[in-house]
Design a protein around this motif. Structure first.
Motif, PDB file in Angstrom:
ATOM      1  N   GLU A  23      -1.348  -2.557  -8.048  1.00  0.00           N
ATOM      2  CA  GLU A  23      -1.135  -1.275  -7.386  1.00  0.00           C
ATOM      3  C   GLU A  23      -1.523  -0.121  -8.300  1.00  0.00           C
ATOM      4  O   GLU A  23      -2.188   0.822  -7.894  1.00  0.00           O
ATOM      5  CB  GLU A  23       0.328  -1.155  -6.995  1.00  0.00           C
ATOM      6  CG  GLU A  23       0.646   0.192  -6.429  1.00  0.00           C
ATOM      7  CD  GLU A  23       2.128   0.425  -6.413  1.00  0.00           C
ATOM      8  OE1 GLU A  23       2.481   1.598  -6.429  1.00  0.00           O
ATOM      9  OE2 GLU A  23       2.901  -0.534  -6.408  1.00  0.00           O
ATOM     10  N   ASP A  62      -3.470  -0.362  -2.121  1.00  0.00           N
ATOM     11  CA  ASP A  62      -2.622   0.815  -2.155  1.00  0.00           C
ATOM     12  C   ASP A  62      -1.311   0.442  -1.494  1.00  0.00           C
ATOM     13  O   ASP A  62      -1.263   0.207  -0.285  1.00  0.00           O
ATOM     14  CB  ASP A  62      -3.316   1.959  -1.416  1.00  0.00           C
ATOM     15  CG  ASP A  62      -2.632   3.288  -1.645  1.00  0.00           C
ATOM     16  OD1 ASP A  62      -1.806   3.381  -2.566  1.00  0.00           O
ATOM     17  OD2 ASP A  62      -2.936   4.232  -0.906  1.00  0.00           O
ATOM     18  N   LYS A  63      -0.280   0.323  -2.262  1.00  0.00           N
ATOM     19  CA  LYS A  63       1.011  -0.117  -1.767  1.00  0.00           C
ATOM     20  C   LYS A  63       1.785   1.083  -1.222  1.00  0.00           C
ATOM     21  O   LYS A  63       1.906   2.098  -1.897  1.00  0.00           O
ATOM     22  CB  LYS A  63       1.774  -0.761  -2.916  1.00  0.00           C
ATOM     23  CG  LYS A  63       2.556  -1.952  -2.531  1.00  0.00           C
ATOM     24  CD  LYS A  63       3.067  -2.672  -3.742  1.00  0.00           C
ATOM     25  CE  LYS A  63       4.204  -3.559  -3.338  1.00  0.00           C
ATOM     26  NZ  LYS A  63       4.818  -4.218  -4.443  1.00  0.00           N
ATOM     27  N   THR A  64       2.335   0.966  -0.027  1.00  0.00           N
ATOM     28  CA  THR A  64       3.043   2.088   0.585  1.00  0.00           C
ATOM     29  C   THR A  64       4.557   2.011   0.428  1.00  0.00           C
ATOM     30  O   THR A  64       5.241   3.017   0.579  1.00  0.00           O
ATOM     31  CB  THR A  64       2.721   2.161   2.084  1.00  0.00           C
ATOM     32  OG1 THR A  64       3.096   0.925   2.696  1.00  0.00           O
ATOM     33  CG2 THR A  64       1.240   2.424   2.308  1.00  0.00           C
ATOM     34  N   HIS A  65       5.082   0.838   0.116  1.00  0.00           N
ATOM     35  CA  HIS A  65       6.524   0.697  -0.068  1.00  0.00           C
ATOM     36  C   HIS A  65       6.795  -0.583  -0.867  1.00  0.00           C
ATOM     37  O   HIS A  65       5.931  -1.448  -0.991  1.00  0.00           O
ATOM     38  CB  HIS A  65       7.246   0.631   1.279  1.00  0.00           C
ATOM     39  CG  HIS A  65       6.860  -0.565   2.091  1.00  0.00           C
ATOM     40  ND1 HIS A  65       5.669  -0.629   2.793  1.00  0.00           N
ATOM     41  CD2 HIS A  65       7.470  -1.752   2.289  1.00  0.00           C
ATOM     42  CE1 HIS A  65       5.589  -1.805   3.399  1.00  0.00           C
ATOM     43  NE2 HIS A  65       6.667  -2.501   3.105  1.00  0.00           N
ATOM     44  N   GLU A  83       8.913   4.553  -1.441  1.00  0.00           N
ATOM     45  CA  GLU A  83       8.047   4.807  -0.296  1.00  0.00           C
ATOM     46  C   GLU A  83       6.972   5.773  -0.762  1.00  0.00           C
ATOM     47  O   GLU A  83       7.271   6.766  -1.430  1.00  0.00           O
ATOM     48  CB  GLU A  83       8.820   5.465   0.855  1.00  0.00           C
ATOM     49  CG  GLU A  83       9.877   4.605   1.480  1.00  0.00           C
ATOM     50  CD  GLU A  83       9.309   3.569   2.434  1.00  0.00           C
ATOM     51  OE1 GLU A  83       8.197   3.769   2.958  1.00  0.00           O
ATOM     52  OE2 GLU A  83       9.995   2.557   2.648  1.00  0.00           O
ATOM     53  N   THR A  84       5.734   5.496  -0.434  1.00  0.00           N
ATOM     54  CA  THR A  84       4.626   6.386  -0.769  1.00  0.00           C
ATOM     55  C   THR A  84       4.174   7.077   0.505  1.00  0.00           C
ATOM     56  O   THR A  84       3.833   6.420   1.488  1.00  0.00           O
ATOM     57  CB  THR A  84       3.451   5.592  -1.371  1.00  0.00           C
ATOM     58  OG1 THR A  84       3.910   4.876  -2.508  1.00  0.00           O
ATOM     59  CG2 THR A  84       2.319   6.516  -1.779  1.00  0.00           C
ATOM     60  N   ARG A  86       1.491   9.747   2.142  1.00  0.00           N
ATOM     61  CA  ARG A  86       0.184  10.387   1.927  1.00  0.00           C
ATOM     62  C   ARG A  86      -0.122  11.331   3.081  1.00  0.00           C
ATOM     63  O   ARG A  86       0.209  11.055   4.232  1.00  0.00           O
ATOM     64  CB  ARG A  86      -0.917   9.347   1.827  1.00  0.00           C
ATOM     65  CG  ARG A  86      -0.754   8.455   0.622  1.00  0.00           C
ATOM     66  CD  ARG A  86      -2.045   7.740   0.287  1.00  0.00           C
ATOM     67  NE  ARG A  86      -1.847   6.863  -0.835  1.00  0.00           N
ATOM     68  CZ  ARG A  86      -1.920   7.242  -2.101  1.00  0.00           C
ATOM     69  NH1 ARG A  86      -2.195   8.484  -2.406  1.00  0.00           N
ATOM     70  NH2 ARG A  86      -1.711   6.379  -3.078  1.00  0.00           N
ATOM     71  N   ALA A  94      -0.162  12.184  -3.081  1.00  0.00           N
ATOM     72  CA  ALA A  94       0.918  11.311  -2.624  1.00  0.00           C
ATOM     73  C   ALA A  94       2.262  11.825  -3.127  1.00  0.00           C
ATOM     74  O   ALA A  94       2.356  12.380  -4.221  1.00  0.00           O
ATOM     75  CB  ALA A  94       0.706   9.888  -3.130  1.00  0.00           C
TER      76      ALA A  94
END
Length: 124
Positions: A23, A62-65, A83-84, A86, A94
């Motif tokens: 990531e 791209d990790k979102t959580h 949590e990401t 964008r 971000a």
């Protein structure tokens, strides 16, 4: 970020997590547009096999959580969710929000660190 993969003390602050390094390596697409970012990735690749291998293999996402587990030298293990978020019009920006479960050992440790910082940091 520069010190994390290069210094052993920083590597030991996190639990081993192959996904975390992938990531963190996810800036490849941004590095092509920003020369200073490309220079940073070259420096990290030269200094660290833990960074270089996933970077070279393109195992990037791209990790979102998810969750991170850190070992803090004073309070011990911190289990943090994240949590990401964008912006649709600017994916390079971000906001990463970290959370802990209420009344968990991590929650207690973060409250201890926050109180300590409040007492020791200068005000004004």
């Amino acid at each position: 970020m520069r010190t994390a993969p290069r210094r052993p003390a920083h590597r030991s602050a996190r639990q081993p997590d192959d996904g975390l390094q992938r990531e963190r390596s996810g800036g490849r697409r941004r590095s092509q547009r920003y020369p200073r970012t490309a220079e940073l990735f070259t420096e990290l690749s030269d200094a660290s096999p833990e960074f270089r291998e996933p970077w070279a293999e393109h195992r990037l996402k791209d990790k979102t959580h998810g969750r991170y587990v850190y070992r803090h030298p004073v309070v011990g293990e911190l289990d943090l969710g994240f949590e990401t978020l964008r912006l649709p019009d600017d994916p390079d920006q971000a906001l990463i929000a970290h959370t802990v479960e209420e009344d968990s050992p991590s929650h207690t440790a973060l409250r201890l660190l926050a109180g300590w910082a409040h007492e020791t940091l200068p005000t004004g």
